[in-house]
Every structure is written in C-alpha cells, then in structure tokens.
Motif scaffolding. Sequence first.
Motif, mmCIF file in Angstrom:
data_model
loop_
_atom_site.group_PDB
_atom_site.id
_atom_site.type_symbol
_atom_site.label_atom_id
_atom_site.label_comp_id
_atom_site.label_asym_id
_atom_site.label_seq_id
_atom_site.Cartn_x
_atom_site.Cartn_y
_atom_site.Cartn_z
ATOM 1 N N GLN B 59 79.674 16.675 52.815
ATOM 2 C CA GLN B 59 79.615 17.838 53.689
ATOM 3 C C GLN B 59 80.533 17.642 54.915
ATOM 4 O O GLN B 59 81.257 18.549 55.321
ATOM 5 C CB GLN B 59 78.155 18.074 54.115
ATOM 6 N N LYS B 62 84.116 18.124 53.821
ATOM 7 C CA LYS B 62 84.424 19.533 53.576
ATOM 8 C C LYS B 62 84.558 20.304 54.892
ATOM 9 O O LYS B 62 85.437 21.151 55.037
ATOM 10 C CB LYS B 62 83.329 20.169 52.725
ATOM 11 N N GLN B 63 83.654 20.026 55.828
ATOM 12 C CA GLN B 63 83.718 20.734 57.103
ATOM 13 C C GLN B 63 84.995 20.361 57.849
ATOM 14 O O GLN B 63 85.592 21.206 58.523
ATOM 15 C CB GLN B 63 82.481 20.425 57.966
ATOM 16 N N HIS B 65 87.845 19.495 56.460
ATOM 17 C CA HIS B 65 88.945 20.150 55.750
ATOM 18 C C HIS B 65 89.176 21.568 56.254
ATOM 19 O O HIS B 65 90.297 22.075 56.208
ATOM 20 C CB HIS B 65 88.634 20.218 54.245
ATOM 21 N N LYS B 66 88.104 22.207 56.707
ATOM 22 C CA LYS B 66 88.225 23.604 57.143
ATOM 23 C C LYS B 66 88.933 23.740 58.488
ATOM 24 O O LYS B 66 89.361 24.830 58.844
ATOM 25 C CB LYS B 66 86.831 24.237 57.251
ATOM 26 N N LEU B 67 89.021 22.650 59.239
ATOM 27 C CA LEU B 67 89.662 22.741 60.545
ATOM 28 C C LEU B 67 91.171 22.888 60.356
ATOM 29 O O LEU B 67 91.783 22.139 59.605
ATOM 30 C CB LEU B 67 89.335 21.499 61.383
#
Lengths: 573, 170
Positions: B59, B62-63, B65-67
């Motif tokens: 998690q 993944k979080q 990666h979103k930045l």
Amino acid sequence: MKMLGSDAILRSLEAEGIDVVFGIPGGAILPLYDAFARGSTVRHVLARHEQGAGHMAEGYARASGKVGVAVATSGPGVTNLVTPIADAWMDSTPLVCITGQVRTTLIGTDAFQETDATGITLPIVKHSWLVQDVQELPHVLKAAFHVARTGRSGPVLVDVAKDVQETEIDFTYPHQVDLPGWRPPAGVHPRQVREAARALLAASRPVLYVGGGVINGDACDELRELAEVGGIPVIATLMAKGSFPETHPLCYGPPGMHGSKWANWGLNKSDLIVAVGARFDDRVTGKLSAFAPGAKVIHFDIDAAEIGKLRRADIPVTGPLRLALAELTKAVREEEEPGHEGPVAWRRQLEEWREAFPYRYRREGDYLKPQAIVETLRDLTLGRDDVVWTTGVGQHQMWAMQYLVCDRPRTFITSGGLGTMGYGLPAAIGAKAARPDATVVCIDGDGCFQMTCQELATSVLEGLPIVVVIVNNGWLGMVRQWQEMFYDNRFAETHLTHQVPDYAQLAEAYGAAGFTVEADDELEGVLEEALTCGRTAVVDARCDPEEKCFPMIPAGAAAIDVIEFSEEKAVEA
Amino acid sequence: MRHTVSVLVENRPGALARVSNMFARRGFNIESLAVGPTERHDVSRITLTVDCPADLLEQIEKQMHKLVNVLRVSTLEAGEAVERELALVRVSAEPSRRAELIALSEVFDARVADLGPDSMIFEVVGTPEQLESFEELLRPHGLTELARTGRIGLARASASRAPRPQHVLR
C-alpha cells in the motif's frame, strides 16, 4: 506572442477549452481579474464565498465531465477553498484551483494575506504548484489540467505569485506535458481480465458493485453491456447513482448505511463481488471484517492503491474502466456457453428481497413527510432526461438517494466521501452552468442550506436559475437521529427551528421566488410552480422533525444487520 | 518486518514534503529517512526504512507511485542490496583512555574524526546493525553525542530486482 502572465493564464484556459470559471477577486489575484477585464472567451461566474465558487466548479465538473475551475485570492481566499478541494479529493472530481499568492519578494515573510497555500492543501490534492517564475506558467497550467483529468481524476492547485501575473512572457501553450513521474495506467492485463470472466461465469451469486469511478471513467455504456451480457445484478453506490439506469431490471440500487436491505443483502450474501471503480468505503461495508464473508473479489480500478487497500482482491485489475469493462464483456462472451442465462436463481432471490423489504415510511401524522417531498419531486419529473439533482448531506440526501430515480449518469450530484454540508446549492449553480438546458434541482436540508445560501445571489444575478427544495425539519436531522438512537434522546445543539430564518422571505430578499409549504395537499402544486417558474426558486417544505431515515446500518455494525423501518421499535428498546 | 524503500524523486521544492506527508497522513511510520543527490542533477533519492507487514508495504509503494514527483519506487530486499549508514559518535575520553578506545574502534573500522582535550569523535560506516553494535560498545565508555545519517542502499548487481538504469526514467 508577448503578453502578461495574467493574460497567459486566460489564454491557457481558453486553449484547454474551459468556457466558465467560478471565483472571487482579491489582492493577490487582481492582475488576473484585470486580464478578465481585457477580455476572454472564458466566462467568469462571481460567487459570494470561495467555498461556493469551489463547489460550483465541482458541480460543473460532475454535470459536464469536464474539469472545473475555481479562482481565488491568497490567504483567506485559498483557505476558503480548502473544503471544496478536500471534497473533490474524496469524490475524485477533476478540479483546477488557481489562486493568487503574495509577491515572490514577500513569500515567507508573513505578508498581508499570505498563507502557505500549497502546504495547507498538500494532503488533499493530486499535485500542486507554486509558480514563482512566469516562464514556468504555461507548462504548469498544461500539467495541472492533465493531472486533474487523467488517471483517477481529482483536484490540483496552481498558486501564482502576484508579480508573476504582472510579468511579461512570450507565450505559447505547450502541446506536450512533461511529467516523467505521472504515468496513469493506459491498459489492462489480458490474463487478469480472462480470469475475471471465468470467475464471473462460474459464480452462482455474482454482483457488480459499482462506484463513482464508473462515471468518472466514462464507462457507463460498457457497464450496461457487461451487466446485460452476463445477466449480473448491479449494485451502484451513492456516488454511482445514475451510472446504470435505475429503471433497468438488473439495477438493485445503492447499498450502505442507508441503502436498501436487498442491496446490502445482495452484496453480503454474494459469492463474487465485482468491484468497479468503488473503494469499499466504510459507509458501504459497515464492519469491514464482517463484510461479504463468502465472496471472492474482483477489483477493477484506475487507481492501483485502491485495490487491496481495505479488502483483499482475489483478482486485481488495474486500468481505465472503460477499456477494462469492454474487455471483460468480450471475454465473457467468448467464455460463456451458448444459452447461458446468468445467475437466474440469484436474481430471483434479490427480487424476493426487494418485494419483501421495500423502502417505506409511515405516511400518516400531522406533518408533511420528508420522503413524500422527494417522491413528489420524482413523480413530477418522471421520464424527463433534462433534470439534474444535487443534494446537501444528511437525511434529505439519503432520502434523495432512496426515492429519486436516475437513469443517466451525471444527473445525481452529491458530496459522498467528505460529506460536505452546504455542497448542494452551489453545486447546483455549477451544474446549471454546465447544463443550461436542464432543470437543476437541489434537494437540501435546512442545516445545509444555511451554510452556503449566500450563493442565491450568484444564481439570481448570473442568470443561473436553480430550484432549491429545503426538506426543512427544523433540525440537524441526521445528528438528531443519532442522538435519538445512540445518545438516549439527548438532543444537544441540533434544534434549528422551522421558522428562523423564514426561507421564503430570505429567497425574496435575494430576488428569488420563495415558497412555503406545510400541508400535504399543497405540496405538489407548490413544487410544480417552483419547477416551472423559470427563475431561481426556494421551497421551504416544512416537514416532520422526528422522521428518521431507514433502513440503517448502525455505525460499526455488520452490513448484513441492516435495520428496517419495521424493526425501528426493536432498536429503540 | 523492516523494509528499506528506495524512492527516486524529481529534484524539486516540496518533493520530500509530499512523500513524508503521505506517510504521516496515512499513519505509516518512518523509522529512518535519508535524502541526497543521485547521478542525475535533476533526480534525488529518498531512502526510507519502515517497519510494517508486507500488505502495508504494498500500500505504501502504491501510494508513493501516485505522487507526481515520484519517478520510481523500489524495495530493497535484505541480502539483495548493499546498505550503509554513517554515524558520528562523541565519546568523553581523557588522554589516558584514548588508546583503549581506538583499539575498540578498529574492530569496526571506525576512524577518529576529531580529537579534543577530553573528548573524541569517531566516524564509522557500516550496516545499520553494525552501527548499533558499535554504539552499544562505546556506551559504557561515556558516549555523549550521536548523529546517524539514516540508511541508504542500492540493489546488488546479482539481485533479480536490480533497477536497470534505462528504466529509472521513462
């Protein structure tokens, strides 16, 4: 072409195809407003509070599918935008906020109306930029719109120092965006999709659990095809209301805290949940550990981080939903045996539950019933494809969810994740700007209405007429309901009264049409008049202060233990 | 379980704040954090150590990666990466005890970085575990100040997940 930074912002908006923005001027954003004075094809709608401007931009975005734009000044201007930004973050609404910042020489000195805009909004934006060099401005704006609308859509902030707006630039709008770290998924994994199709055909009690992502991903047609090909029941959340036609026989409506018993049972007793653009929110699952214990999960989402965040996915599929659902439908067609009718017995079971546990309320009593207000609005607009609904947050929102029938996406606009009271009225104005042809109706609460009612001035003066129907129970109704059910009738600070303010008079003061209705037999006539008067109208529908919203899953309880209206007495005991 | 996560970010204002804020707001706890330049002037490396179960690590990745500023996230598996940390340790040491301390420090390949009338500073590089042992060894001798850089790491050439340079940036 040589121009000022402020003009470059407007030329950039024009290049992005933006036709309307919502905002309020102030010191640090004055140069941009001077550019508006010099002329633009972008229409500016003058709000009365930056929060209103932000929600208007959200309403515009949700009704149109385009990016909403809000403009505000530094300091209090941008802090007032924080609520809409957080709201857009929670509901994945594409939003670009352009704010003024103090001059670059003053940044960091606690100057007048200085606040760290990018800092304050950091946890609630997809990305943000503080522009201190005019040369960066075109690229930043290009990137801002790109990030807001691609991948999982959401809010971004562009904070522009005042002197940057006043500095000359040789402007060209870039064609390409240079963001090496922003790579939303463009495809789906074929093997995962194939596996999903096989699981779907093997399941005996499958459901499509659909969230707002299916609307944001523009995948509603693909959803319908999948449901029809597989004969799969669709359980669409509050945020997905209208994504799948609610008059469709496979539509089983919203689940969750105030969803129907059949939808909650459908989810919880299924053996395969196909989650599509949904995020297993606590308002849907209830107690997570007890949620759908017998179900395998296939999870489709554009945002990989949503998959496995709360509920483990047996088959994860990351990618754009439109493509994913189209591929899944194709795979289902290829895999299914001739004559496959889908889960016939399961659909019959859901139908039986729907028959046995319909939404219901006690119609007798001295007061107008809030549910009857929503039902009358529904019946007065039945079959029309030019009605857009917005709501505030609370009981009236849940009744709107339960009783309205929406057959088209982007016709039900509400604050889901953040639960922002005061969202409905400004969102309706934004929706009206996006759909001038439509009748836009805000079903509001009396508490909600008083949080943003100053925007009636915007509606009246900007020629964006909306109809606001206040489900006026004189209380902060949902809080009152919790106080009654879980706090032993201790009604602390929830009584607003039916009478103060006089909403009809308030509406008249703003130049809108004001109506008051208290009697059952006058309801339809008054609502009809408000809907057809062609101007901004406010209907104060004074209703039962004690009415509670059912069904209900008490907070922290398992969703399967949803309380029905008929069981109300048992709850109180 | 303890994991080392190596994050390449664009070298821009606020990039570190975005990463650390994401950890704070989602309730992920950072044990150690080191930031510094890389072989590219426009890219920085953040090396984080987190203590969490595997699903939470996924998690976190993944979080991150979103930045938008984050270019690449990779987890350095124990044994498949070279991990180092530097520590500076001040020990109160009268001249009579210096020889003993220096002899001790040699076991850890530590270097004397500063010598004062009644204290000395050792500089030591090693795995975080080695630094902890060194610290424990010196503590009874009057350790008065300690500064550590936080761990940094690179995947070994032999490791299956070694990032290939051409894939670092798209």
